[in-house]
Design a protein around this motif. Structure first.
Motif, mmCIF file in Angstrom:
data_model
loop_
_atom_site.group_PDB
_atom_site.id
_atom_site.type_symbol
_atom_site.label_atom_id
_atom_site.label_comp_id
_atom_site.label_asym_id
_atom_site.label_seq_id
_atom_site.Cartn_x
_atom_site.Cartn_y
_atom_site.Cartn_z
ATOM 1 N N LYS A 173 47.211 47.199 39.223
ATOM 2 C CA LYS A 173 45.943 46.354 39.418
ATOM 3 C C LYS A 173 46.141 45.752 40.747
ATOM 4 N N GLU A 175 45.278 43.073 41.827
ATOM 5 C CA GLU A 175 45.377 41.513 41.634
ATOM 6 C C GLU A 175 46.806 41.193 41.603
ATOM 7 N N THR A 267 48.095 34.507 35.049
ATOM 8 C CA THR A 267 47.818 35.860 35.467
ATOM 9 C C THR A 267 47.735 36.966 34.440
ATOM 10 N N GLU A 270 44.788 36.462 32.723
ATOM 11 C CA GLU A 270 43.551 37.405 33.754
ATOM 12 C C GLU A 270 43.356 38.794 33.657
ATOM 13 N N LEU A 271 44.525 39.291 33.758
ATOM 14 C CA LEU A 271 44.712 40.777 34.010
ATOM 15 C C LEU A 271 44.719 41.644 32.637
#
Length: 307
Positions: A173, A175, A267, A270-271
């Motif tokens: 990803k 991000e 994080t 979030e992912l």
């Protein structure tokens, strides 16, 4: 005796990178035999290299990183001056060493020295040749080879290098790449010896507690407090030790209200996956090497005394 032409000297210089005068002397000594002249230059180079290695201090240099596939190599090669560290020939040599580390996977600097640099010489022989060419002491100080998912960071012109390794299922990803770069930047900006509290040796914590107790005992405002209160004060201050010495406990550089460990968890959530900082390495060129400080007044006094 063979006639030595300017073309011969130029050809030897092109082959070895050694100065014109040294090349001419070698050709004269070898009676014009190019291969023999190369051997002579290498032998002289080894002697000069050994002399420089014994008497000089190399505390400048370059930290560099190379990634190939899932392998990441970082190295520190030291020189005596920043001028040499910016030399393109020196920088190419450092890059070549990184390629050798990735291809041949030596375990130690000593093992790296025995690796083949090319078809003609080992890394050790090439290093001595470089010392002869450049005229400064050069040393391969340390390197690391990391396999897996990594993020890297080089500060300035190779003054600091960072490799951070991650265990994650969201590496694909975009991000994650931004997150990983932020972690590498954090490590570069704030040097810390440990990843987490569990990595801090027990004897280090015990020594820290002794220091803190001594500080409390020497503080008139706290010296007479009960031992139980002193113990609580020590525990509180040990927590500060973790904040300053463990990456996951440090404040995150881009958000002072968040610790690095909290940033990792946020994080990952979030992912929608798992993220763990597995290990990290931070090299700062010349750290811990005692640099020579020339005392010019003493030097002048010595010179005038000899006249």
């Amino acid at each position: 005796m063979a006639a030595i032409t300017a073309k011969d000297v130029a050809a030897l210089r092109a082959k070895t990178g050694i100065g014109m005068m040294e090349c001419k002397k070698a050709l004269v000594e070898a009676d014009g035999d190019m291969d023999a002249a190369v051997k002579i230059l290498r032998e002289k180079g080894e002697l000069k290299a050994e002399s420089k290695m014994a008497t000089r201090i190399a505390a400048d240099g370059l930290v560099e990183i190379l990634k190939e596939g899932d392998l990441t190599a970082m190295i520190e090669v030291n020189s005596e001056t920043d001028f040499v560290a910016k030399n393109e020939t020196f920088k190419a040599f450092v890059t070549d060493l990184l390629k050798i580390i990735i291809a041949q996977k030596p375990a130690t600097v000593e093992a790296l020295m025995t690796c083949k640099y090319d078809d003609e010489m080992t890394v050790d022989a090439k290093l001595k040749e470089m010392i002869f060419k450049i005229g400064e002491k050069l040393t391969v100080r340390r390197f690391v080879l990391v396999e897996g998912i990594t993020s890297t960071y080089i500060h300035g012109n190779g003054s600091i290098g960072v490799v951070a390794k991650f265990k994650t299922d969201v590496a694909d990803k975009p991000e994650f790449a931004a997150f990983a770069k932020n972690i590498a930047l954090q490590i570069g900006a704030y040097p810390t010896p440990y990843l987490c509290r569990e990595q801090v040796p027990a004897d280090v914590i015990e020594e820290e507690k002794k220091i803190l107790l001594a500080q409390i005992a020497n503080d008139p405002a706290n010296a007479k407090k009960p031992d139980a209160i002193k113990a609580k004060m020590v525990e509180g201050r040990v927590s500060k030790f973790y904040d300053n010495n463990c990456l996951l406990d440090m404040g995150y550089v881009k958000d002072e209200d968040m610790k690095v460990g909290q940033y990792v968890k946020a994080t990952a959530k979030e992912l929608g996956g798992e993220i763990e900082i597995a290990e990290f390495y931070r090299y700062e060129k010349g750290e811990g090497i005692q640099k020579r400080e020339d005392n010019f007044a003493e030097e002048i006094a010595k010179l005038t005394a000899n006249k």
